[in-house]
Design a protein around this motif. Structure first.
Motif: not given
Length: 300
Positions: A119-130, A200-203, A209-218
């Motif tokens: 999901x990283x590249x779905x958000x890069x440049x829109x709500x995720x930047x460097x 990384x999850x969103x629309x 939110x960020x989903x971790x490998x153990x299922x935790x969502x931040x």
């Protein structure tokens, strides 16, 4: 024809170098593959009179400006080889056209390598930047994530703290921070999460939110990530340029590399924030260096 200077790369550094050299009445070949690194960016900030401009609009205006000068030859082409020649440099493009120039500016930029996260590249440049200086204002006071697998995250988070205090660092399973650093960050209310990231999850480009490998969502509404930077082309290595420890091309105060007649400008040296205004200024600096050196050669 032998150009006074060839410039590989039509980003802000290459365009501004062409503008300065065109105004200095130097013959210039500006060679651009039209694959800008910031194409995913919705807007560029921090450049006075151009704050919020889209990268495409910036390039359109700049290209029109440099082509007002008859000595600037703008070509949309890909350079596939560069060699030293009796005249200075010989360039070969993808159509097998050979271009000769006395001087050469590498304004080829860099490539960004990010962690492989679903999901990283779905958000890069829109709500995720460097770059917080480029996009921190738009994300001010929001709950943000900083994704990084390198120790550079500690410096990134200190800068970002000026825009938002609600911060979570995700190192994607890497141990990049010292215990002392983690204790200091905790005292500032900053969470350090060292478990691996699953997705990384969103629309529609908006992170939720960020989903971790153990299922935790931040829950997070945006964030920043620190890429690994590498040269976008191998020309500097093939020509024997000295490099900085961080990987950029080493230059002096006028953009000269360790190879006589060869200059570098913009992100290819990556010793500065990755902003339009820095890259454009660096292109101007290298162009002045080229013009000074050509002038000295002619007078001598």
């Amino acid at each position: 024809m032998i150009y006074d200077c060839a410039i590989i790369g039509g980003g802000p550094a290459g365009l501004n170098a062409a503008l300065v050299l065109g105004r200095a009445r130097r013959s210039v070949a500006l060679l651009d593959s039209n694959r800008p690194r910031n194409a995913v960016t919705h807007a560029s900030h921090g450049f006075i009179t151009r704050d919020g401009v889209t990268p495409a609009e910036f390039r359109r205006i700049a290209t029109e400006e440099v082509q007002r000068y008859p000595s600037v030859d703008y070509r949309q082409t890909e350079i596939v080889a560069v060699n030293r020649s009796e005249a200075g440099f010989e360039l070969l493009d993808s159509d097998n056209l050979r271009i000769q120039a006395r001087r050469l500016i590498l304004a080829t930029g860099v490539k960004e390598i990010f962690p492989e996260i679903e999901g990283f590249h779905s958000f890069y440049g829109k709500s995720l930047f460097n770059c917080p200086y480029c996009d921190g204002w738009e994300l001010r006071d929001q709950p943000l994530v900083v994704i990084s697998e390198t120790p550079a995250v500690y410096h990134m988070i200190k800068a970002l703290y000026n825009w938002s205090k609600d911060l979570v660092i995700c190192t994607n399973g890497k141990q990049t921070l010292s215990e002392e650093q983690k204790t200091h960050l905790k005292s500032k209310g900053i969470t350090v999460e060292e478990r691996p990231i699953a997705a990384l999850v969103g629309q529609n480009g908006q992170l939720e939110y960020v989903r971790l490998a153990d299922g935790t969502e931040i829950p997070r509404t945006g964030g920043f990530a620190t890429p690994t930077l590498v040269q976008s082309v191998a020309f500097s290595d093939e020509l024997g340029c000295e490099r900085l420890e961080i990987g950029g091309i080493k230059t002096d105060e006028w953009g000269r590399t360790s190879v006589p007649g060869l200059y570098s400008a913009g992100d290819a040296s990556y010793v500065m924030p990755s902003q339009l205004i820095y890259a454009a200024a660096d292109g101007s600096r290298a162009a002045v260096g080229v013009n000074m050196d050509l002038t000295e050669e002619q007078f001598a």
